[in-house]
Design a protein around this motif. Structure first.
Motif, PDB file in Angstrom:
ATOM      1  N   ASN A  81     -47.970  11.205  -3.779  1.00  0.00           N
ATOM      2  CA  ASN A  81     -49.221  11.890  -4.117  1.00  0.00           C
ATOM      3  C   ASN A  81     -49.469  11.969  -5.625  1.00  0.00           C
ATOM      4  O   ASN A  81     -50.550  12.346  -6.051  1.00  0.00           O
ATOM      5  CB  ASN A  81     -49.236  13.291  -3.523  1.00  0.00           C
ATOM      6  CG  ASN A  81     -49.374  13.276  -2.006  1.00  0.00           C
ATOM      7  OD1 ASN A  81     -49.937  12.328  -1.448  1.00  0.00           O
ATOM      8  ND2 ASN A  81     -48.838  14.294  -1.349  1.00  0.00           N
ATOM      9  N   ARG A  82     -48.464  11.638  -6.407  1.00  0.00           N
ATOM     10  CA  ARG A  82     -48.620  11.654  -7.864  1.00  0.00           C
ATOM     11  C   ARG A  82     -48.354  10.281  -8.472  1.00  0.00           C
ATOM     12  O   ARG A  82     -48.227  10.169  -9.689  1.00  0.00           O
ATOM     13  CB  ARG A  82     -47.697  12.708  -8.488  1.00  0.00           C
ATOM     14  CG  ARG A  82     -46.218  12.518  -8.144  1.00  0.00           C
ATOM     15  CD  ARG A  82     -45.338  13.590  -8.782  1.00  0.00           C
ATOM     16  NE  ARG A  82     -45.513  14.884  -8.135  1.00  0.00           N
ATOM     17  CZ  ARG A  82     -44.887  15.994  -8.520  1.00  0.00           C
ATOM     18  NH1 ARG A  82     -44.054  15.950  -9.550  1.00  0.00           N
ATOM     19  NH2 ARG A  82     -45.091  17.130  -7.891  1.00  0.00           N
ATOM     20  N   THR A  83     -48.270   9.258  -7.623  1.00  0.00           N
ATOM     21  CA  THR A  83     -47.970   7.904  -8.091  1.00  0.00           C
ATOM     22  C   THR A  83     -48.933   6.910  -7.459  1.00  0.00           C
ATOM     23  O   THR A  83     -48.953   6.754  -6.239  1.00  0.00           O
ATOM     24  CB  THR A  83     -46.518   7.509  -7.739  1.00  0.00           C
ATOM     25  OG1 THR A  83     -45.613   8.464  -8.307  1.00  0.00           O
ATOM     26  CG2 THR A  83     -46.181   6.134  -8.267  1.00  0.00           C
ATOM     27  N   THR A  84     -49.730   6.264  -8.280  1.00  0.00           N
ATOM     28  CA  THR A  84     -50.609   5.205  -7.788  1.00  0.00           C
ATOM     29  C   THR A  84     -50.066   3.821  -8.133  1.00  0.00           C
ATOM     30  O   THR A  84     -50.349   2.854  -7.441  1.00  0.00           O
ATOM     31  CB  THR A  84     -52.024   5.348  -8.384  1.00  0.00           C
ATOM     32  OG1 THR A  84     -51.933   5.316  -9.816  1.00  0.00           O
ATOM     33  CG2 THR A  84     -52.653   6.664  -7.959  1.00  0.00           C
ATOM     34  N   SER A  85     -49.292   3.742  -9.217  1.00  0.00           N
ATOM     35  CA  SER A  85     -48.779   2.454  -9.675  1.00  0.00           C
ATOM     36  C   SER A  85     -47.303   2.598 -10.030  1.00  0.00           C
ATOM     37  O   SER A  85     -46.909   3.559 -10.696  1.00  0.00           O
ATOM     38  CB  SER A  85     -49.578   1.972 -10.894  1.00  0.00           C
ATOM     39  OG  SER A  85     -49.138   0.714 -11.328  1.00  0.00           O
ATOM     40  N   ILE A  86     -46.497   1.645  -9.572  1.00  0.00           N
ATOM     41  CA  ILE A  86     -45.061   1.685  -9.833  1.00  0.00           C
ATOM     42  C   ILE A  86     -44.615   0.322 -10.364  1.00  0.00           C
ATOM     43  O   ILE A  86     -44.973  -0.720  -9.821  1.00  0.00           O
ATOM     44  CB  ILE A  86     -44.272   2.078  -8.558  1.00  0.00           C
ATOM     45  CG1 ILE A  86     -42.769   2.165  -8.842  1.00  0.00           C
ATOM     46  CG2 ILE A  86     -44.544   1.127  -7.408  1.00  0.00           C
ATOM     47  CD1 ILE A  86     -41.977   2.774  -7.703  1.00  0.00           C
ATOM     48  N   ALA A  87     -43.867   0.336 -11.475  1.00  0.00           N
ATOM     49  CA  ALA A  87     -43.337  -0.896 -12.049  1.00  0.00           C
ATOM     50  C   ALA A  87     -41.959  -1.168 -11.448  1.00  0.00           C
ATOM     51  O   ALA A  87     -41.176  -0.241 -11.200  1.00  0.00           O
ATOM     52  CB  ALA A  87     -43.230  -0.771 -13.563  1.00  0.00           C
ATOM     53  N   VAL A  88     -41.678  -2.440 -11.195  1.00  0.00           N
ATOM     54  CA  VAL A  88     -40.378  -2.831 -10.635  1.00  0.00           C
ATOM     55  C   VAL A  88     -39.924  -4.100 -11.332  1.00  0.00           C
ATOM     56  O   VAL A  88     -40.720  -4.847 -11.916  1.00  0.00           O
ATOM     57  CB  VAL A  88     -40.446  -3.072  -9.109  1.00  0.00           C
ATOM     58  CG1 VAL A  88     -40.895  -1.823  -8.376  1.00  0.00           C
ATOM     59  CG2 VAL A  88     -41.376  -4.239  -8.784  1.00  0.00           C
ATOM     60  N   GLU A  89     -38.632  -4.356 -11.281  1.00  0.00           N
ATOM     61  CA  GLU A  89     -38.118  -5.627 -11.775  1.00  0.00           C
ATOM     62  C   GLU A  89     -38.749  -6.764 -10.984  1.00  0.00           C
ATOM     63  O   GLU A  89     -39.077  -6.603  -9.806  1.00  0.00           O
ATOM     64  CB  GLU A  89     -36.589  -5.648 -11.637  1.00  0.00           C
ATOM     65  CG  GLU A  89     -35.902  -4.600 -12.506  1.00  0.00           C
ATOM     66  CD  GLU A  89     -34.504  -4.246 -12.012  1.00  0.00           C
ATOM     67  OE1 GLU A  89     -33.654  -3.921 -12.861  1.00  0.00           O
ATOM     68  OE2 GLU A  89     -34.271  -4.276 -10.784  1.00  0.00           O
ATOM     69  N   SER A  90     -38.913  -7.921 -11.603  1.00  0.00           N
ATOM     70  CA  SER A  90     -39.634  -9.024 -10.959  1.00  0.00           C
ATOM     71  C   SER A  90     -38.926  -9.545  -9.714  1.00  0.00           C
ATOM     72  O   SER A  90     -39.534 -10.245  -8.904  1.00  0.00           O
ATOM     73  CB  SER A  90     -39.846 -10.168 -11.950  1.00  0.00           C
ATOM     74  OG  SER A  90     -38.600 -10.626 -12.457  1.00  0.00           O
ATOM     75  N   SER A  91     -37.652  -9.220  -9.552  1.00  0.00           N
ATOM     76  CA  SER A  91     -36.915  -9.536  -8.325  1.00  0.00           C
ATOM     77  C   SER A  91     -36.183  -8.288  -7.864  1.00  0.00           C
ATOM     78  O   SER A  91     -35.446  -7.675  -8.644  1.00  0.00           O
ATOM     79  CB  SER A  91     -35.909 -10.664  -8.561  1.00  0.00           C
ATOM     80  OG  SER A  91     -36.546 -11.908  -8.722  1.00  0.00           O
ATOM     81  N   VAL A  92     -36.407  -7.916  -6.613  1.00  0.00           N
ATOM     82  CA  VAL A  92     -35.741  -6.740  -6.033  1.00  0.00           C
ATOM     83  C   VAL A  92     -35.301  -7.086  -4.621  1.00  0.00           C
ATOM     84  O   VAL A  92     -35.733  -8.082  -4.037  1.00  0.00           O
ATOM     85  CB  VAL A  92     -36.653  -5.498  -6.004  1.00  0.00           C
ATOM     86  CG1 VAL A  92     -37.066  -5.077  -7.391  1.00  0.00           C
ATOM     87  CG2 VAL A  92     -37.882  -5.744  -5.125  1.00  0.00           C
ATOM     88  N   HIS A  93     -34.469  -6.233  -4.056  1.00  0.00           N
ATOM     89  CA  HIS A  93     -33.988  -6.423  -2.691  1.00  0.00           C
ATOM     90  C   HIS A  93     -35.163  -6.482  -1.717  1.00  0.00           C
ATOM     91  O   HIS A  93     -36.167  -5.794  -1.884  1.00  0.00           O
ATOM     92  CB  HIS A  93     -33.049  -5.266  -2.327  1.00  0.00           C
ATOM     93  CG  HIS A  93     -32.246  -5.520  -1.096  1.00  0.00           C
ATOM     94  ND1 HIS A  93     -32.773  -5.413   0.171  1.00  0.00           N
ATOM     95  CD2 HIS A  93     -30.951  -5.877  -0.931  1.00  0.00           C
ATOM     96  CE1 HIS A  93     -31.835  -5.701   1.065  1.00  0.00           C
ATOM     97  NE2 HIS A  93     -30.722  -5.977   0.416  1.00  0.00           N
TER      98      HIS A  93
END
Length: 481
Positions: free
Chosen positions: A203-215
């Motif tokens: 509810n407080r997150t619209t965008s999340i950054a992640v490493e370009s490769s994840v599980h």
């Protein structure tokens, strides 16, 4: 023949399974007739504008279950469905529960016992021969005594308090994590814990950054939630912070201790800059301390959480590698604001980690047996890591480059021949050796395959490691014995 399945990259269902479901249904419905030739893996991948890996996995599943057959130098052909037991077919809309013992998802981790594989370099394997079964059984039996029968009930939704105390002490001593037992929430595995966390922050997150490769499991979870996922390029010392600063995000997910799958470590300078930037911009850092307990060549780098003075880091860990994945015990360390949301019930979470296993682990840690086991396994895995890295150099010389090593229970290699990832895996399998892809972990599925592979060594003996590598040399470089 052309095939036109509907591919939904935003779906929770993996792409290979979408392709599998489509072809299976077309064969059973008779729309693909028996002995019809299917498009090649390369051709179908090009037609659908995706990488070849999900197509290959779909074909492998269909081949294993008998829906298609492979003819050498001719390709893949539809089988006669009359020879398939229709009672085993359980198609529900566009969902499928594969029959039999074969499941490509698990082949991302390790092979099955009934697979014709002699040497399995699966990253999901651990050294079972050195697990202290007698000591564990002693504490397990204790938890089943009549006076402890309350452990047969559901247990505390946050996890057993005794175990949370032991985890808090262990994390402080070994990873520098600063927390109280009240901040810890026990889960039934990494993805169970992540699911709870995403519920708390959605509810407080619209965008999340992640490493370009994840599980792949993390990718699937991200697709369940209404997050805009922003991939971050990887450099030799971790994520590209300049790219992060150009994105408006409310959270970032990363594996800083030993990036999965490529193996780089987030440098201390980047850790400090990331914490400062997170504080200034008030976003969360989700630290999955993957393989943080196993480092071999350098002194341990402190966890991000241990450097955080402003409650921006959410720490995530598991006992899957230090003990065994079958116990299904993970843990979250929540900042105060998210802990309040947890207690307010802003989630649909329930405690799925067995209270019996939790109590057994608590006593195992209290006795000192867990720390003794960890010291033993660090020494053992360090020796195996030294063997696999040195033997690669001896056996392959300059034909293979190790691009990720130094920690954890797997290494990443780049093979210098004319084979791509899929061909390397298939050729190794013909010689009884399983190695594993890295392209499936890329956030952007349209990226081309390369020749970078993942090899786990935790579950193999020293002799098996060397024999497996020698078979890979024959498989990949037949003209250079």
């Amino acid at each position: 023949m052309e095939l036109t399945p509907m591919i939904d990259k935003s779906s929770f269902e993996p792409i290979y399974l979408q392709i599998y479901n489509y072809i299976q249904e077309e064969i059973i419905a008779g729309r693909i007739e028996a002995d019809s030739k299917l498009p090649s893996i390369r051709r179908l991948a090009q037609y659908l504008n995706i990488s070849r890996t999900p197509v290959a996995l779909a074909y492998d599943q269909l081949l294993a279950e008998g829906y298609i057959k492979s003819k050498p130098r001719s390709g893949y052909f539809a089988e006669n469905v009359e020879s398939i037991a229709r009672s085993n077919y359980n198609l529900k809309q566009n969902k499928v529960s594969p029959t039999g013992n074969y499941s490509p998802i698990h082949h991302f981790y390790h092979s099955y016992q009934n697979d014709a594989i002699k040497y399995d370099f699966g990253y999901g394997t651990i050294d079972l021969h050195h697990f202290p079964l007698a000591k564990w059984r002693k504490f397990m039996n204790r938890s089943l005594l009549p006076e402890n029968s309350f452990h047969l009930l559901y247990g505390d939704i946050q996890g057993e308090i005794g175990l949370r105390k032991e985890i808090a002490s262990y994390l402080h001593q070994n990873r520098g994590v600063r927390c109280s037992p009240d901040q810890i929430v026990i889960g039934a595995g990494t993805f169970h814990s992540l699911d709870l966390l995403f519920q708390l922050i959605q509810n407080r997150t619209t965008s999340i950054a992640v490493e370009s490769s994840v599980h792949v499991g993390v990718k699937a979870l991200l697709n369940k939630f209404p997050f805009q996922v922003e991939p971050l390029d990887l450099e030799l010392d971790g994520i590209n912070l300049n790219k992060l600063k150009k994105k408006e995000v409310q959270a970032i997910y990363l594996t800083p201790s030993y990036q999965f799958p490529y193996g780089m470590t987030l440098s201390i300078n980047k850790r400090i800059k990331l914490l400062k930037y997170a504080t200034e911009n008030q976003f969360y850092i989700i630290e999955n301390d993957y393989d943080g307990e196993f480092r071999y060549n350098n002194r341990p780098i402190p966890s991000l959480q241990s450097l955080d003075n402003n409650g921006r880091v959410i720490y995530l860990g598991t006992f899957s590698k230090s003990l065994t994945p079958s116990f299904r015990i993970s843990y979250l360390v929540l900042p105060t604001d998210l802990l309040c949301l947890f207690h307010l019930g802003k989630h649909s979470y329930d405690q799925h980690a067995s209270p019996i296993f939790q109590k057994t682990l608590q006593w195992f840690m209290e006795s000192g047996d867990f720390e003794r086991h960890m010291r033993k396994m660090r020494t053992l895995y360090q020796k195996k890591h030294a063997i696999i890295t040195s033997r690669f150099s001896d056996i392959f010389e300059d034909k293979i480059e190790i691009v990720g090593a130094g920690a954890g229970l797997h290494i990443v290699i780049k093979v210098k021949n004319d084979m791509d990832e899929l061909k390397l895996i298939d050729t190794a399998k013909q010689f009884g050796v399983n190695v594993y892809p890295t392209s499936i972990y890329k956030i952007e599925n349209h990226q081309e395959q390369d020749n970078i592979l993942l090899l786990g060594f935790g579950g193999l003996s020293e002799t098996a490691i060397e024999e497996g590598l020698r078979l890979l040399k024959i498989a990949w470089f037949p003209n250079n014995p």
